[in-house]
Design an enzyme around this catalytic site. Structure first.
Site, PDB file in Angstrom:
ATOM      1  N   HIS A 330      32.244  78.092 -16.945  1.00 20.10           N
ATOM      2  CA  HIS A 330      33.289  77.063 -16.562  1.00 20.10           C
ATOM      3  C   HIS A 330      33.124  77.096 -15.048  1.00 20.10           C
ATOM      4  O   HIS A 330      32.974  77.965 -14.453  1.00 20.10           O
ATOM      5  CB  HIS A 330      34.708  77.290 -17.090  1.00 20.10           C
ATOM      6  N   ASN A 331      33.115  75.781 -14.521  1.00 22.53           N
ATOM      7  CA  ASN A 331      33.216  75.603 -12.983  1.00 22.53           C
ATOM      8  C   ASN A 331      31.890  76.553 -12.403  1.00 22.53           C
ATOM      9  O   ASN A 331      31.905  77.246 -11.361  1.00 22.53           O
ATOM     10  CB  ASN A 331      34.363  75.761 -12.351  1.00 22.53           C
ATOM     11  N   GLU A 360      28.254  74.269 -16.041  1.00 23.99           N
ATOM     12  CA  GLU A 360      29.186  73.059 -15.671  1.00 23.99           C
ATOM     13  C   GLU A 360      28.517  72.462 -14.377  1.00 23.99           C
ATOM     14  O   GLU A 360      28.490  73.263 -13.504  1.00 23.99           O
ATOM     15  CB  GLU A 360      30.715  73.204 -15.836  1.00 23.99           C
ATOM     16  N   GLU A 409      30.312  66.909 -15.891  1.00 20.54           N
ATOM     17  CA  GLU A 409      31.636  66.088 -15.557  1.00 20.54           C
ATOM     18  C   GLU A 409      31.326  65.157 -14.587  1.00 20.54           C
ATOM     19  O   GLU A 409      31.170  65.384 -13.542  1.00 20.54           O
ATOM     20  CB  GLU A 409      32.554  67.401 -15.142  1.00 20.54           C
TER      21      GLU A 409
END
Length: 772
Positions: A330-331, A360, A409
């Site tokens: 994540h991130n 991500e 994203e």
């Protein structure tokens, strides 16, 4: 039964005897590394000036040299009152020639390309970017460092221990006369993490000082070393089976392997072990195994706690992609926190090196029509989208050949989305999946095997994939913005409503097998969603579903994908426990790889096996659409295989100091924990062992009931006990329950960053029985 052949090692104290006879420590370390007379090692020992690069304007000359331990690099500091810097070669992940690092690309000109190189570290430490005086010198530094680092990494556990002990002896020998005084013996004991009182030092010293000279020298140092490294627990085991004039015969060894280690062993296997590990040529000729040879065998990685058959890819990799747990970040772009921490391509490289298969990319409009990646509406730094794609392309398949998922994203304008699509197409080329495999509309996911070396895009899509096979495609260009961008806290803060995102067709068409959609319940998903349409769940919502609708969640994940991500309130990049989500069959459980913690230990343990491929096949009962498996209620079924795990924590060896102050000694205790379905979760711990991190012993027994072994993880951790505050972390090792080897096993240990502690370890006895 497998056995890896290698060159036989010398006996336990032979190398130290050379030190005792007056051989310089530096000569011993050179010999241990197998680099006697090697010009590359000599180059590092001599050292030289290099230009250290921190920014376009900060480039300063520093003198670098390898110290006598052949393991520590010394760097001169020009700062007043600051001690000269050192770093261990054990901490180096890679040495790269040229302007490959983000820092060198940003802070240097192309004309110095051939003189640049970077030292990449394993932990969160920043790269060391350097410029040499010439291309030839730069290549020499890179070649020399790579050779010594490689040789250090290839040392056996015993050799690493000896290397460390030699270094401690060198530090303790203050006057460099190669003799040890009583005060130097006590200093040495502190360095190797043992607290002893003066009376014990005096007793030990008198026992070894046979010449009564007041110092230890020659054979006396060898005797001191033998007393110090005596493994009583190994002696007991060995003597029980050494029935042939004090040695183990091949048949004795077979008996040990069959009875204690529960291995299918033959005389041929025993002969191979003796041939490989026995250091005494006379014993080897007689097909006998000495105590030293026995210990060398037990210390070999293939004889440790992890089943060697599980180290390489051993699972069926031809199942549909959603039938696997996938190591996910994540991130990924962040090196630290999510408010003002730096973004870096190095973060992607480190995650990929750790076997991460889903990264991500948080994409926003940048200047000069170049999209950037950063954590929106924060002070985190920005990096170019194209630089990230280049870094991913270069490093994606070095650790694992299995597919990498790019989770987009997307907050960009249509114009910059088109730029994103062009960059991915031009940089990733044919490795990027832009159409379904095979002919016609697919009805299921391809397998990891079919997708080897390929990239998949997860993101929004303008239409159904089925529409591309119809005569007319939809013209709508609006979709709901990415799920993760509507973090409730962030939305309330900005007082915005869920908004529409206009999507570029070029980017939309790259989304084939992982189309992002909103989740409106399991029934709706089953009726209305195609197999490739998947939802992302914030951790809180996912945890609630995993607790209250566990079986429905498991069934949903048989046919669909689920991605879980941390709550937006985790601004410090902390993590959540991934285990309950794996129990519910969720495939992409995304964690903050940049944050060391127990949750990341679980992730490392889950993906430790199957070749560290980043893909773990879910149990058969989690791949059946009609499954009745419920991890909360444990409704009985064919999948329920109740086991009893017996663990005896025997001893530990060469634990590192938590506090590097000379007077600080570890008081270690061992925790054994089971992570899995709620019924399996358990924890036991030993009593602390006072003032000894070198060779503490416990001999404590624990028993655990494990109902779903396929999902269980076993974690061994060591802490430094403190009665007045929280214990300090020393090391840990997490392993899938079904990858445990039975019998007497050494357990390697990882530090808080997930890197191996070179000579530290636990010694345990493991037994797994079918419960009655």
């Amino acid at each position: 039964m497998s056995c890896i052949r290698k060159e036989p090692e010398k006996s336990r104290s032979e190398e130290l005897l050379q030190y005792a006879r007056g051989q310089k420590v530096i000569q011993m370390n050179v010999k241990l590394l197998g680099l006697e007379g090697d010009p590359d090692l000599q180059f590092l020992l001599k050292g030289g000036d290099l230009l250290k690069v921190l920014s376009p304007s900060w480039k300063k000359t520093r003198y670098f040299r390898l110290q006598e331990d052949c393991k520590t690099m010394w760097r001169e500091s020009k700062k007043t009152f600051k001690k000269n810097d050192t770093f261990s070669l054990d901490d180096i992940s890679a040495v790269q020639m040229g302007r490959q690092s983000e820092g060198l690309k940003k802070n240097t000109e192309e004309q110095v390309e051939d003189r640049c190189f970077s030292i990449v570290f394993k932990s969160r430490r920043k790269n060391l970017d350097l410029i040499s005086s010439s291309e030839e010198e730069g290549k020499q530094w890179v070649k020399s460092l790579q050779k010594v680092v490689s040789n250090l990494n290839n040392l056996s556990r015993k050799q690493k221990t000896e290397h460390w002990i030699f270094s401690c002896l060198r530090k303790a020998d203050k006057n460099k006369d190669e003799n040890l005084s009583p005060s130097e013996v006590k200093s040495f004991m502190h360095l190797i993490n043992i607290e002893v009182d003066d009376e014990y030092v005096e007793m030990l010293f008198k026992k070894c000082d046979r010449s009564q000279s007041g110092t230890l020298a020659g054979e006396e140092i060898k005797h001191f070393y033998d007393l110090l490294t005596q493994r009583d627990e190994i002696d007991v085991i060995y003597e029980e089976y050494a029935k042939t004039t004090g040695f183990m015969s091949a048949q004795n060894l077979v008996d040990f392997l069959l009875k204690e280690q529960r291995e299918k062993a033959t005389l041929a296997d025993a002969h191979r072990i003796i041939e490989t590990y026995e250091p005494d040529e006379n014993a080897k000729e007689k097909k006998l195994l000495s105590k030293d040879g026995f210990l060398m065998y037990l210390n070999h990685p293939d004889a440790m706690i992890l089943n060697p058959d599980h180290k390489d890819v051993y699972q069926d990799m031809s199942q549909p992609l959603n039938h696997y747990f996938i190591s996910s970040s994540h991130n990924t772009y962040l090196m630290e926190d999510q408010l003002k921490g730096p973004s870096s391509t190095e973060a992607y490289i480190r995650a990929l090196q750790k076997g991460c298969r889903c990264v991500e990319l948080d994409c926003w409009d940048g200047s000069d029509n170049e999209p950037v990646i950063y954590h929106g509406y924060t002070l985190t730094s920005k990096i170019l989208f194209k630089d990230v794609i280049k870094a991913i392309s270069e490093h994606a398949f070095k650790t694992s050949q299995y597919p990498v998922i790019l989770s987009l994203e997307n907050h960009c304008s249509v114009e910059q989305q088109e730029v994103m699509a062009r960059h991915m197409s031009s940089i990733l080329g044919s490795a990027l999946i832009t159409s379904p495999l095979g002919d016609g509309m697919p009805t299921n996911f391809p397998s990891p095997e079919e997708l080897k070396g390929k990239f998949l895009i997860k993101g929004k899509r303008l239409n159904k994939l089925e529409d591309t096979f119809a005569e007319a495609a939809a013209d709508d260009t609006d979709v709901t913005e990415e799920e993760e961008s509507n973090d409730e806290d962030m939305q309330k803060e900005k007082n915005t409503k869920v908004k529409k995102l206009t999507l570029a067709k070029e980017l939309s068409d790259m989304v084939i097998y992982l189309k992002s959609v909103h989740f409106h319940g399991f029934e709706d998903a089953q009726k209305n969603l195609s197999f490739y349409e998947m939802a992302s769940f914030k951790e809180g919502k996912a945890m609630k579903l995993a607790e209250e609708s566990a079986n429905a969640y498991v069934r949903h994940n048989v046919e669909k994908f689920s991605r879980i991500y941390p709550a937006g309130s985790r601004t410090d990049s902390s993590n959540y426990n991934p285990v309950p989500l794996w129990n519910a069959g969720c495939q992409i459980v995304a964690l903050n790889f940049q944050t060391p913690c127990t949750d990341m230990d679980m992730n490392q343990g889950r993906f430790l096996v199957n070749g560290k491929s980043g893909y773990i096949l879910k149990p058969a009962f989690m791949r059946d659409v009609a499954t009745e498996f419920d991890p909360i209620t444990l409704t009985r079924g064919d999948w329920l295989k109740h086991k009893t795990l017996h663990v005896m924590v025997i001893s530990a060896q060469q634990l590192p100091k938590v506090n590097q102050k000379k007077s600080s000694i570890v008081d270690p205790l061992v925790k054994v924990e089971i992570y899995g379905v709620p019924a399996d979760v358990a924890e036991r711990e030993t009593e602390p062992f006072d003032n000894n991190g070198f060779n503490p012993s416990w001999n404590e027994n624990f028993q655990f009931d494990v109902y779903v072994p396929e999902l269980a993880l076993v974690r061994f951790s060591i802490e430094d006990y403190d009665s007045s505050s929280d214990n300090d972390f020393v090391g840990q090792y997490t392993i899938p329950f079904n990858s445990l080897k039975m019998g007497y096993r050494h357990v390697p240990l990882f530090n808080k960053n997930g890197d191996l502690l070179p000579s530290a370890g636990l010694f345990v006895h493991i037994m797994v029985l079918d419960a009655e």
